[in-house]
Write an enzyme that holds these catalytic residues in place. Structure first.
Site, PDB file in Angstrom:
ATOM      1  N   CYS A   1      39.143  44.647  36.606  1.00 39.43           N
ATOM      2  CA  CYS A   1      39.624  46.005  36.356  1.00 39.43           C
ATOM      3  C   CYS A   1      41.128  46.102  36.616  1.00 39.43           C
ATOM      4  CB  CYS A   1      38.874  46.993  37.248  1.00 39.43           C
ATOM      5  SG  CYS A   1      39.424  48.700  37.071  1.00 39.43           S
TER       6      CYS A   1
ATOM      7  N   ARG B   1      37.125  47.390  26.637  1.00 42.60           N
ATOM      8  CA  ARG B   1      36.107  46.331  26.622  1.00 42.60           C
ATOM      9  C   ARG B   1      34.754  46.798  27.161  1.00 42.60           C
ATOM     10  NH1 ARG B   1      39.776  42.368  30.100  1.00 42.60           N
ATOM     11  NH2 ARG B   1      40.028  44.402  31.130  1.00 42.60           N
TER      12      ARG B   1
ATOM     13  N   CYS C   1      35.125  53.611  33.028  1.00 41.80           N
ATOM     14  CA  CYS C   1      36.544  53.309  32.885  1.00 41.80           C
ATOM     15  C   CYS C   1      36.934  53.412  31.419  1.00 41.80           C
ATOM     16  CB  CYS C   1      36.827  51.901  33.410  1.00 41.80           C
ATOM     17  SG  CYS C   1      38.575  51.440  33.379  1.00 41.80           S
TER      18      CYS C   1
ATOM     19  N   ASP D   1      38.740  51.426  29.885  1.00 45.34           N
ATOM     20  CA  ASP D   1      38.956  50.080  29.357  1.00 45.34           C
ATOM     21  C   ASP D   1      38.208  49.895  28.038  1.00 45.34           C
ATOM     22  OD1 ASP D   1      38.637  47.120  28.984  1.00 45.34           O
ATOM     23  OD2 ASP D   1      39.642  47.045  30.933  1.00 45.34           O
TER      24      ASP D   1
ATOM     25  N   HIS E   1      33.778  47.906  36.369  1.00 44.50           N
ATOM     26  CA  HIS E   1      33.670  46.625  35.655  1.00 44.50           C
ATOM     27  C   HIS E   1      34.563  45.570  36.294  1.00 44.50           C
ATOM     28  CE1 HIS E   1      37.635  46.860  33.583  1.00 44.50           C
ATOM     29  NE2 HIS E   1      37.417  48.155  33.649  1.00 44.50           N
TER      30      HIS E   1
END
Length: 254
Positions: free
Chosen positions: A149, A94, A90, A92, A146
């Site tokens: 999400c 993080r 992803c 993302d 993760h």
């Protein structure tokens, strides 16, 4: 943890707060690249603090790598990459692949997108997978979702509404995930549990999609035992958990 013996793999990645490397606060400058009239100005517009900090931190990181392994970057530039892992994850912020696995440049071939999707119609993802399997020669393809999400949350929200024709790029991208959510029984689940269920179902679906892709089908038909893994990263603990792994003699077809 899968680690390579590529140049610099023994070096420790040092994360620390950066300090300014030049006095010019109006423009970012490289102090070691000078013209006859002073520092070379890279841009006529000041960088935001966050962007400037990244460049400062990059310089400190590069110096720390050279301190431990003086030839790391020279070797990286002169030898072909030989990562053993393709990470499809992803976007993302993080879940940065190299950081959460304590890996070095050259260890992981990466591809990211919203909600770690692998669509058969996506030339971007398919070209990455094809190139990673051959000629790069990865031995593992890991599909990494993760917790918490945002893409999963958005898909749950959209699935609860009346079906409509996707009208923007993000909705079109998430449409297969929205359709998957509609097949799941999420009734009565707290939001966090519903998101977790969607995240895991999504990982299994994308692993299936990867296993049915032409690069993997072709590789397996040729006897290349590249394995396909489904992982979930927990934002709350920083730990990765494997949900599924598939390799020869797993049967699939285009």
């Amino acid at each position: 943890m899968l680690r390579s013996t590529s140049p610099g793999s023994g070096a420790k990645l040092k994360m620390k707060t950066s300090a300014p490397i030049c006095e010019d606060v109006g423009h970012f400058t490289y102090p070691d690249r000078r013209t006859s009239q002073g520092p070379y100005i890279m841009s006529q517009h000041p960088l935001s603090n966050a962007a400037e900090d990244l460049i400062h931190s990059n310089r400190e990181w590069a110096h720390s790598i050279i301190k431990d392994n003086p030839d790391f970057f020279k070797d990286s530039a002169t030898h072909p990459q030989t990562p053993k892992v393709l990470w499809i994850g992803c976007s993302d912020s993080r879940v940065p692949a190299s950081v959460v696995t304590a890996s070095m440049p050259g260890d992981i071939f990466t591809h990211t997108n919203i909600a770690n999707q692998f669509h058969s119609f996506d030339d971007n993802a398919n070209s990455v997978l094809s190139y990673a399997v051959d000629p790069v020669g990865v031995e593992h393809v890991v599909l990494v979702g993760h917790s918490v999400c945002g893409g999963a949350k958005a898909a749950i929200k959209a699935a609860a509404e009346e079906p409509v024709e996707p009208h923007d790029p993000l909705t079109r991208w998430l449409d297969p995930l929205i359709q998957l959510v509609r097949t799941l029984d999420l009734c009565g689940l707290p939001e966090s549990e519903a998101v977790d269920k969607v995240v895991e179902a999504n990982i299994f679906r994308q692993v299936d999609n990867i296993c049915k892709s032409k690069p993997i089908v072709t590789a397996w038909a040729a006897g290349n035992n590249v394995s396909v893994h489904g992982w979930v990263y927990d934002l709350a603990t920083g730990h990765i958990r494997e949900l599924v792994v598939r390799s020869l003699p797993y049967k699939c077809s285009l």
